[in-house]
Design a protein around this motif. Structure first.
Motif, PDB file in Angstrom:
ATOM      1  N   VAL A 158      42.161  72.722  29.983  1.00 15.74           N
ATOM      2  CA  VAL A 158      43.195  71.918  29.323  1.00 15.74           C
ATOM      3  C   VAL A 158      42.681  71.444  27.957  1.00 15.74           C
ATOM      4  O   VAL A 158      43.430  71.425  26.969  1.00 15.74           O
ATOM      5  CB  VAL A 158      43.616  70.710  30.201  1.00 15.74           C
ATOM      6  CG1 VAL A 158      44.628  69.846  29.470  1.00 15.74           C
ATOM      7  CG2 VAL A 158      44.196  71.196  31.515  1.00 15.74           C
ATOM      8  N   ALA A 219      46.296  66.742  30.033  1.00 15.84           N
ATOM      9  CA  ALA A 219      47.518  67.522  29.805  1.00 15.84           C
ATOM     10  C   ALA A 219      48.688  66.585  29.516  1.00 15.84           C
ATOM     11  O   ALA A 219      49.507  66.841  28.625  1.00 15.84           O
ATOM     12  CB  ALA A 219      47.815  68.403  31.012  1.00 15.84           C
ATOM     13  N   LEU A 226      51.290  72.838  31.833  1.00 14.99           N
ATOM     14  CA  LEU A 226      50.248  73.279  32.747  1.00 14.99           C
ATOM     15  C   LEU A 226      50.935  74.002  33.897  1.00 14.99           C
ATOM     16  O   LEU A 226      51.909  73.497  34.455  1.00 14.99           O
ATOM     17  CB  LEU A 226      49.568  72.005  33.249  1.00 14.99           C
ATOM     18  CG  LEU A 226      48.228  72.062  33.914  1.00 14.99           C
ATOM     19  CD1 LEU A 226      47.208  72.661  32.971  1.00 14.99           C
ATOM     20  CD2 LEU A 226      47.792  70.634  34.285  1.00 14.99           C
TER      21      LEU A 226
END
Ligand code: ADP
Ligand code: ASP
Ligand code: MG
Length: 405
Positions: A158, A219, A226
Motif C-alpha cells: 500500500v 490505504a 485496495l
C-alpha cells in the motif's frame, strides 16, 4: 500509462510452481498495458522458521539482528520471482527495502514507514521493467534493516502504491477475498464484494489477519483502492474503498476473532482518583499494549479493575500488577490467558439499534458466558472462554444471517 501494484503472500509463493504462476499473472497484467510493481512476502513458513532458528540460539535475540535475519525471507522471493520473469522474457529487476529507500523509524520488528524515494523505481518502470520489491522491510535513518511487523508486506504494497500514485493495489492471497468470517472457521462464510476502509480496519485490528491493520490505515488515509484476490483462481475479489462508493451498506459486514488475548483483574482496588493511571502506567512503561479496559462500579470504597493484553505479555503483566497491587493496597490479582475476543463489525450499526442484544441472546442460547464487553460506533466485541471460539463465531455468523445454509 497506469500503474498497478500486486502483492503476493507466502502461500502464493510457496513452491517453484507457484512462483511461475505468479510470474504469469504479472506478465498478464503487463500485457494489458499497465506498469507493474510487485511486492512479495517470504515463502510460506519461512518467517516462522527463521524466528525459531533465532530462538534456538538465544531466548532474547537482539532486535536489530532479528530484523537482519527475518528480512532474508523476502530477499529469496524477490530474486526467484525476478528470475522467473526474465526466463519468461519479461524484463524485471529486484530490490530489497533498503535499496528502494523504504525509510522507517527505528522500532525494530514493528517499524513504521516514514518515507519512500521513488525515483529509482520510476526510472525502471519507464524503461518497461517490472519492479519486484521485498515486502515487510525497510531501513532506519542510520541504515539499519528494520521489519514492519507480521503481515507487513501488505503495508509495503500500500505504501508503494501511495508513493507511486498507483491506480490500484491488489493483494493476492490464498482466499478469493474478504469473507464475513474467517473461512477456516466458518465453512459457509460469504465473500464480500466490497467494504469500507473503516470496516476493514476494525476487522483487521480485531483479528482478521487477511490484511495487516497498518495497510488498511494507510490505504484509507491516502484513498488507495485496495482489492483482495486469490492468486490461485480468477475472480473479482473484495474491493476496500470509501463509504460513499458503496451502494448499500450491510448492517453487519463480518465477524472477527482474536485468540491472542489474555485478561488480568486487580481485585479490591481502593476507589479513588488516579487509581487507573497507577495501575496502567507501569504496564505502558513496560511497552505492553492494553486493549479492553473495564472498571466496575465501586462498592464500599473499593472496586475491581480488568483489562486485556496480548497473550505473549501475560506473564510480564502479571508480575508488574502483583507489585502494583501491593503498592496501592489492592486485595489480589487474578488472570486468565484462555480467553478469546469475538467482534461483530458493520457501519450499518450506526443507524440500527439491537445489535448488542442480538449478540447477547444468541450466545446465551448456546450457554456461552460473556466475560467482558466493549463497543464502538461500528463494532461490538465480547470476550469469552477460549473453548467456545469456534461455536461462538459460528453462532454470531448465523445470528446475523451472514451465511447461506
Ligand atoms: P498471505 O500469506 O497471503 O499474506 P494471510 O495468511 O496473511 O495470507 O491471510 C489470508 C488468511 O486470512 C486466509 O487464509 C484466512 O484464513 C485468514 N482470514 C481471517 N479472517 C478472514 C476473513 N474475514 N476473510 C478472509 N480471510 C480471512
Ligand atoms: N513474511 C512476513 C510474515 O510472515 C511478512 C508477510 O508475510 O507479510 O509475517
Ligand atoms: Mg498476510
Amino acid at each position: 500509462m497506469t500503474l498497478i501494484v500486486h502483492k503476493y503472500g507466502g502461500t502464493s509463493l510457496g513452491t517453484a510452481e507457484r512462483i511461475q504462476a505468479v510470474a504469469e499473472r504479472v506478465i498478464e497484467t503487463k500485457k494489458q498495458g499497465h506498469q507493474v510493481v510487485v511486492v512479495v512476502s517470504a515463502m510460506s513458513g519461512e518467517t516462522n522458521r527463521l524466528l525459531s532458528l533465532a530462538e534456538s540460539v538465544t531466548k532474547t535475540p537482539s532486535p536489530r539482528e532479528l530484523d537482519v535475519l527475518l528480512s532474508t525471507g523476502e530477499q529469496v522471493t524477490i530474486a526467484l520471482l525476478t528470475m522467473a520473469l526474465k526466463e519468461k522474457k519479461c524484463d524485471a529487476v529486484s530490490y530489497t527495502g533498503g535499496q528502494v529507500c523504504i525509510q522507517t523509524d527505528s522500532a525494530h520488528s514493528k517499524a513504521r514507514i516514514t518515507n519512500i524515494e521513488v525515483e529509482r523505481v520510476q526510472k525502471e518502470l519507464q524503461q518497461g521493467k517490472v519492479v519486484v520489491v521485498a515486502g515487510f522491510q525497510g531501513v532506519d535513518e542510520h541504515g539499519n534493516i528494520t521489519t514492519l511487523g507480521r503481515g507487513g508486506s501488505d503495508t509495503t504494497a500500500v505504501a508503494m502504491a501511495t508513493a507511486l500514485n498507483a491506480k490500484e493495489c491488489r493483494i493476492y492471497t490464498d482466499v478469493d477475498g474478504v469473507y464475513t468470517a474467517d473461512p477456516r472457521i466458518v465453512k459457509n462464510a460469504q465473500r464480500l464484494s466490497s467494504l469500507t476502509y473503516e470496516e476493514m480496519l476494525e476487522m483487521a485490528s480485531l483479528g482478521s489477519k487477511v490484511l495487516q491493520t497498518r495497510a488498511v490505515e494507510f490505504a484509507g488515509k491516502y484513498n488507495i483502492n485496495l482489492r483482495v484476490l486469490s492468486s490461485f483462481e480468477e475472480g473479482p475479489g473484495t474491493l476496500i474503498t470509501k463509504e460513499d462508493e458503496i451502494m448499500e451498506a450491510a448492517l453487519i459486514s463480518g465477524i472477527a476473532h482474536n485468540s491472542d488475548e489474555a485478561k488480568l483483574t486487580v481485585i479490591g482496588v481502593p476507589d479513588k482518583p488516579g487509581i487507573a493511571s497507577h495501575i496502567l502506567n507501569p504496564i505502558a512503561e513496560a511497552n505492553i499494549e492494553v486493549d479492553m479496559i473495564v472498571q466496575n462500579v465501586g462498592l464500599n470504597n473499593s472496586t475491581d479493575f480488568t483489562f486485556t493484553v496480548h497473550r505473549n505479555d501475560y506473564g510480564k503483566a502479571m508480575l508488574i500488577l502483583k507489585k502494583t497491587a501491593k503498592d496501592i493496597n489492592a486485595t489480589d490479582v487474578i488472570g486468565d490467558n484462555k480467553i478469546v475476543k469475538i467482534s461483530v463489525v458493520g457501519v450499518g450499526m450506526r443507524s440500527h439499534a439491537g445489535v448488542a442484544s442480538t449478540i447477547f441472546k444468541a450466545l446465551a442460547d448456546k450457554k456461552i458466558n460473556i466475560k467482558m464487553i466493549s463497543t464502538s460506533e461500528i463494532k461490538v466485541s465480547v470476550v469469552i472462554d477460549e473453548k467456545y471460539l469456534e461455536s461462538g463465531v459460528r453462532t454470531l455468523h448465523m445470528a446475523f444471517g451472514l451465511g447461506t445454509e
